[in-house]
Structures are given as structure tokens and as C-alpha cells.
Design a protein around this motif. Sequence first.
Motif, PDB file in Angstrom:
ATOM      1  N   ARG A  38      39.363  42.068  51.295  1.00 38.62           N
ATOM      2  CA  ARG A  38      39.971  42.145  52.583  1.00 38.62           C
ATOM      3  C   ARG A  38      41.553  42.107  52.412  1.00 38.62           C
ATOM      4  N   TYR A  39      41.807  41.245  51.197  1.00 43.31           N
ATOM      5  CA  TYR A  39      43.503  40.993  50.772  1.00 43.31           C
ATOM      6  C   TYR A  39      43.717  42.208  50.401  1.00 43.31           C
ATOM      7  N   PHE A  40      43.174  43.312  49.629  1.00 45.72           N
ATOM      8  CA  PHE A  40      43.678  44.597  49.378  1.00 45.72           C
ATOM      9  C   PHE A  40      43.663  45.404  50.526  1.00 45.72           C
ATOM     10  N   SER A  41      42.748  45.463  51.535  1.00 45.59           N
ATOM     11  CA  SER A  41      42.837  46.485  52.616  1.00 45.59           C
ATOM     12  C   SER A  41      44.042  46.059  53.436  1.00 45.59           C
ATOM     13  N   HIS A  42      44.221  44.664  53.708  1.00 45.90           N
ATOM     14  CA  HIS A  42      45.224  44.070  54.678  1.00 45.90           C
ATOM     15  C   HIS A  42      46.741  44.636  54.181  1.00 45.90           C
ATOM     16  N   LYS A  43      46.755  44.479  52.480  1.00 49.36           N
ATOM     17  CA  LYS A  43      48.150  44.948  51.873  1.00 49.36           C
ATOM     18  C   LYS A  43      48.402  46.490  51.808  1.00 49.36           C
ATOM     19  N   GLY A  44      47.237  47.148  52.035  1.00 49.77           N
ATOM     20  CA  GLY A  44      47.180  48.634  51.793  1.00 49.77           C
ATOM     21  C   GLY A  44      47.126  48.963  50.251  1.00 49.77           C
ATOM     22  N   ILE A  45      46.522  48.313  49.445  1.00 44.43           N
ATOM     23  CA  ILE A  45      46.846  48.391  47.903  1.00 44.43           C
ATOM     24  C   ILE A  45      45.397  49.202  47.411  1.00 44.43           C
ATOM     25  N   THR A  46      45.735  50.262  46.711  1.00 44.44           N
ATOM     26  CA  THR A  46      44.700  51.331  46.444  1.00 44.44           C
ATOM     27  C   THR A  46      43.805  50.659  45.319  1.00 44.44           C
ATOM     28  N   GLU A  47      42.618  51.126  45.050  1.00 39.35           N
ATOM     29  CA  GLU A  47      41.659  50.693  44.172  1.00 39.35           C
ATOM     30  C   GLU A  47      42.376  50.583  42.817  1.00 39.35           C
ATOM     31  N   GLU A  48      42.944  51.661  42.296  1.00 40.06           N
ATOM     32  CA  GLU A  48      43.834  51.925  40.935  1.00 40.06           C
ATOM     33  C   GLU A  48      44.607  50.751  40.759  1.00 40.06           C
ATOM     34  N   LYS A  49      45.125  50.201  41.634  1.00 34.23           N
ATOM     35  CA  LYS A  49      46.346  49.150  41.595  1.00 34.23           C
ATOM     36  C   LYS A  49      46.030  47.858  41.790  1.00 34.23           C
ATOM     37  N   GLN A  50      44.480  47.505  42.302  1.00 34.12           N
ATOM     38  CA  GLN A  50      44.210  46.287  42.596  1.00 34.12           C
ATOM     39  C   GLN A  50      44.231  45.319  41.562  1.00 34.12           C
ATOM     40  N   VAL A  51      43.771  45.709  40.036  1.00 28.52           N
ATOM     41  CA  VAL A  51      43.848  44.620  38.998  1.00 28.52           C
ATOM     42  C   VAL A  51      45.229  44.430  38.727  1.00 28.52           C
ATOM     43  N   GLU A  52      46.013  45.312  38.738  1.00 29.19           N
ATOM     44  CA  GLU A  52      47.430  45.214  38.254  1.00 29.19           C
ATOM     45  C   GLU A  52      48.209  44.051  39.074  1.00 29.19           C
ATOM     46  N   ARG A  53      48.141  44.229  40.681  1.00 29.00           N
ATOM     47  CA  ARG A  53      48.261  43.220  41.315  1.00 29.00           C
ATOM     48  C   ARG A  53      48.174  41.856  41.239  1.00 29.00           C
ATOM     49  N   ILE A  54      46.765  41.601  40.529  1.00 29.02           N
ATOM     50  CA  ILE A  54      46.583  40.222  40.675  1.00 29.02           C
ATOM     51  C   ILE A  54      46.471  39.664  39.009  1.00 29.02           C
ATOM     52  N   LEU A  55      46.949  40.641  38.225  1.00 30.11           N
ATOM     53  CA  LEU A  55      46.377  40.196  36.814  1.00 30.11           C
ATOM     54  C   LEU A  55      47.579  39.103  36.138  1.00 30.11           C
ATOM     55  N   PHE A  56      48.520  38.997  36.395  1.00 26.81           N
ATOM     56  CA  PHE A  56      49.502  38.022  36.184  1.00 26.81           C
ATOM     57  C   PHE A  56      49.491  36.402  37.166  1.00 26.81           C
ATOM     58  N   ASN A  57      48.503  36.656  38.238  1.00 29.88           N
ATOM     59  CA  ASN A  57      48.719  35.630  39.067  1.00 29.88           C
ATOM     60  C   ASN A  57      47.392  34.560  38.744  1.00 29.88           C
ATOM     61  N   ILE A  58      47.004  34.614  37.552  1.00 27.84           N
ATOM     62  CA  ILE A  58      45.853  33.758  37.130  1.00 27.84           C
ATOM     63  C   ILE A  58      46.518  32.397  36.194  1.00 27.84           C
ATOM     64  N   ASP A  59      46.242  31.345  36.568  1.00 26.23           N
ATOM     65  CA  ASP A  59      46.849  30.139  36.003  1.00 26.23           C
ATOM     66  C   ASP A  59      45.972  29.736  34.867  1.00 26.23           C
ATOM     67  N   GLU A  60      44.939  30.115  34.546  1.00 25.12           N
ATOM     68  CA  GLU A  60      43.927  29.270  33.774  1.00 25.12           C
ATOM     69  C   GLU A  60      44.648  29.739  32.237  1.00 25.12           C
ATOM     70  N   THR A  61      44.633  29.111  31.257  1.00 27.24           N
ATOM     71  CA  THR A  61      45.337  29.342  30.175  1.00 27.24           C
ATOM     72  C   THR A  61      44.785  30.058  29.369  1.00 27.24           C
ATOM     73  N   THR A  62      43.282  30.196  29.124  1.00 24.54           N
ATOM     74  CA  THR A  62      42.456  30.806  28.495  1.00 24.54           C
ATOM     75  C   THR A  62      42.629  32.073  28.652  1.00 24.54           C
ATOM     76  N   VAL A  63      42.544  32.385  30.285  1.00 21.48           N
ATOM     77  CA  VAL A  63      42.545  33.860  30.828  1.00 21.48           C
ATOM     78  C   VAL A  63      43.762  34.366  30.775  1.00 21.48           C
ATOM     79  N   ARG A  64      44.928  33.821  30.751  1.00 24.91           N
ATOM     80  CA  ARG A  64      46.188  34.366  30.583  1.00 24.91           C
ATOM     81  C   ARG A  64      46.376  34.990  29.211  1.00 24.91           C
ATOM     82  N   ALA A  65      45.783  34.183  28.182  1.00 27.90           N
ATOM     83  CA  ALA A  65      45.835  34.697  26.706  1.00 27.90           C
ATOM     84  C   ALA A  65      45.043  36.112  26.535  1.00 27.90           C
ATOM     85  N   TRP A  66      43.984  35.967  27.405  1.00 25.43           N
ATOM     86  CA  TRP A  66      43.067  37.149  27.077  1.00 25.43           C
ATOM     87  C   TRP A  66      43.812  38.356  28.030  1.00 25.43           C
ATOM     88  N   VAL A  67      44.398  38.043  29.013  1.00 26.40           N
ATOM     89  CA  VAL A  67      45.134  39.173  29.686  1.00 26.40           C
ATOM     90  C   VAL A  67      46.315  39.782  28.805  1.00 26.40           C
TER      91      VAL A  67
END
Length: 381
Positions: A1-30
Motif C-alpha cells: 500500500r505504501y509503495f502504490s501510494h507513493k508510485g514506487i516501481t517494483e525494482e525501486k522498492q528495496v532501494e527506498r527502504i534499505l537504509f531506513n532499518i534501525d536494527e544494528t545487525t540488519v544495518r551491518a548486513w545491508v
Amino acid sequence: RYFSHKGITEEKQVERILFNIDETTVRAWVRENEKELKGLTFAVFMARLRGIVLSTEWDWEVAQTLSKKQGEGEGFMSWVNTLREANDILAAVPRFHIPSNKLRDHILLHCHDDVRREYSLGNKDCCYDGIEDFHKWLQTVADIDTVITARKNQISKYIASSIAASAKTHLKNITNVKSANTAGTTGGEKDKGKGSGGGTPKSNVTARVHVYPLTAEERGLLNEHSGCYQCRRVYVDHRAANCLEKGKALTLEEYNARRLTPEMAATAQVAFAKKSKAAGGAGGGSVTIAAVFEELSDDDEGSDAGSEYVFPRHMTLSCLVSAPSIAPTAVKRALIDTGAPPAMISLTLVNKLGLQTRKLSRPLEVSGVFSNGTKESVRYR
């Protein structure tokens, strides 16, 4: 719903949320896998992310929350919110996820038994089942749970107040007993100096005395060791009828301190034997003399024996034989005659108990009434 509301295409979805994750372990993995992750679809990325954040059996662990029943004292809405949250997490796991059309039945199946019972009793003509709005239905069941909780709290308060009142009454009775005993003792001392017509007549104070009952074992030990049922002491020269503690209420501490055990009775028996032996061996004082005669049969008792003595049928009692040479020994058949100066004992019992005998320095004269009606005496040496 967020992606469709913002008009974000499927290939750009991961890139838009990739660096918005706060968990330390996940950020290192990213950071370590940034290029690879940007090329993934959102569904594949989330599957990889669950593998990093969650354990391999996370779905089983969350599913266990769905099977938990409403606990005693647990609020209905609090329990339902926890269940719905777990069910939402399992939305992508079909084998565990509960569909919306089956969620009501699941809640009724796992709610508290009292809630389900009250629901069934009030569900006449399906008045509860007919509520279409799910949130309104939940609030209806929550109201039932509130009424049940209030009723249980009221009952608990009533029971607590009843117990408190009973304890208060019991304490008051004990206080009255102590006051009555004190008043009786004080009143008796004051009346000693007054005539029969003087003074104020005593009031009959009747108070309940709490007596902790004797166990069968304690009663047997008191009987065996010359004990008193009232004061619970062994090897005493009185019984409950003339005990100085007659009518006294024992406190719980006194009762526990006087509880008689076989070990305590055995210790008291040894101490009593030592005391009796020391008293018998000391010089001076009176010494009870036992006149020894030949054993009589049961047929002789109650009839003339050798035309010399009359042995009437008497009631015999159990007693305790104490002598310097032996430990206190129970005898089951004895006639207690406090008016007779000597103690008459059979030769058989003397031998059985191992009593020591000695020749008297002066003959002992024993008088009696014989079968011919004459009063004669017998001299024992």
C-alpha cells in the motif's frame, strides 16, 4: 500500500527502504550486501530479512501464542490483542494463520471457561452470534468478562472478611479465657480473708477453652509413662482431674513444645529411672516395704485361700513399678490400696522384674481379717 501510494516501481522498492532499518545487525548486513540486495524484489528481500532477524523456528514459536488459553485473572481484551498480533505476524504462513471467518470460533474456544459458559447461557436466539461487526462482538464478550471478574472479586472480599472476623472472634475467646482465669485466681485470693457472708458473689464466667486434641500415639505414650492428659507431661504424680493446669487454654506455641514423641518419652524414662535410683540409694527418709507372698491363681481370688486370707474380687488397674534396681516397668494388673502401709507383691512378679529382696532386721507385722472372722497378724522377715 505504501509503495502504490507513493508510485514506487517494483525494482525501486528495496532501494527506498534499505537504509531506513534501525536494527544494528540488519544495518551491518545491508552494508555488506548492498549491491546484491538492491537487485532483489521486495518479496525475496523480506524472505532474506526474516532469515537474518528471526530464528529458523520463529513461526512455530509465534504459533504457540495462538494456542494459549485465557489465563485466570487475565483481561479478555489484553489476551485477544496478543492473539491477534501473533496472527497478523503469521499472515504469510498459511498453515498457522487463522482466517478472519474462523477467528471468532478460535477466540471462543480458547477464552476462559467461565466466559465461554456465560456466553452460552446468554446467547439465546443467537443474540451474540448475530452481531456482525467483529469489534462490537469483541466488546460484548469483553463486557461478559468484566462482569465475571467483578463477581469473583466480590466473592473473594466476602471470604477474606469472613476469615478475618472468624480469626478476631477466636482471638477474643482466647483473651476471655485468660481474663477469666486471672479473675478467678485474684478473686479466690481476695475471698480468703472474707467470711462466708461477706464480699461480692463471684460471677460464673463461661468461656470457650481451645484444647488441642491428643493424637492416638500421644495418648498411648502418656498411658505407658504415667502422664497427664492435661499438661501433657510424663512421670507426674497427678492426672488430668487434679492437674493444676486444668481448664487452661494452651497456646499454639505451648502445644507444639509439649507434643510428645517416643524419643522424648524414652529420654524421660531414663531420667526418671536415674532419679528413682538416686532417691532409693540415699540415706534417710522412708522406704516402702514390699511383703512377698506366693502367687495366687485366678480361682483363688474372691475366695478363701488356705482358710487364712480372704481375697475378694477387686477391680485392678495398670500401674508403674519403680525400684532402685530396675527402670520403671509397667504392670497391667494391680490393686491400688492407698490405706495399706506395705505394698503386697507376688513372688512371681518379683522374679519377673528382677527385684532385689533382703531379710528385715526386725520382723514386719501385718494385720488382716481372716475367713474365720478373727483379726490376726502375720510376721514377715
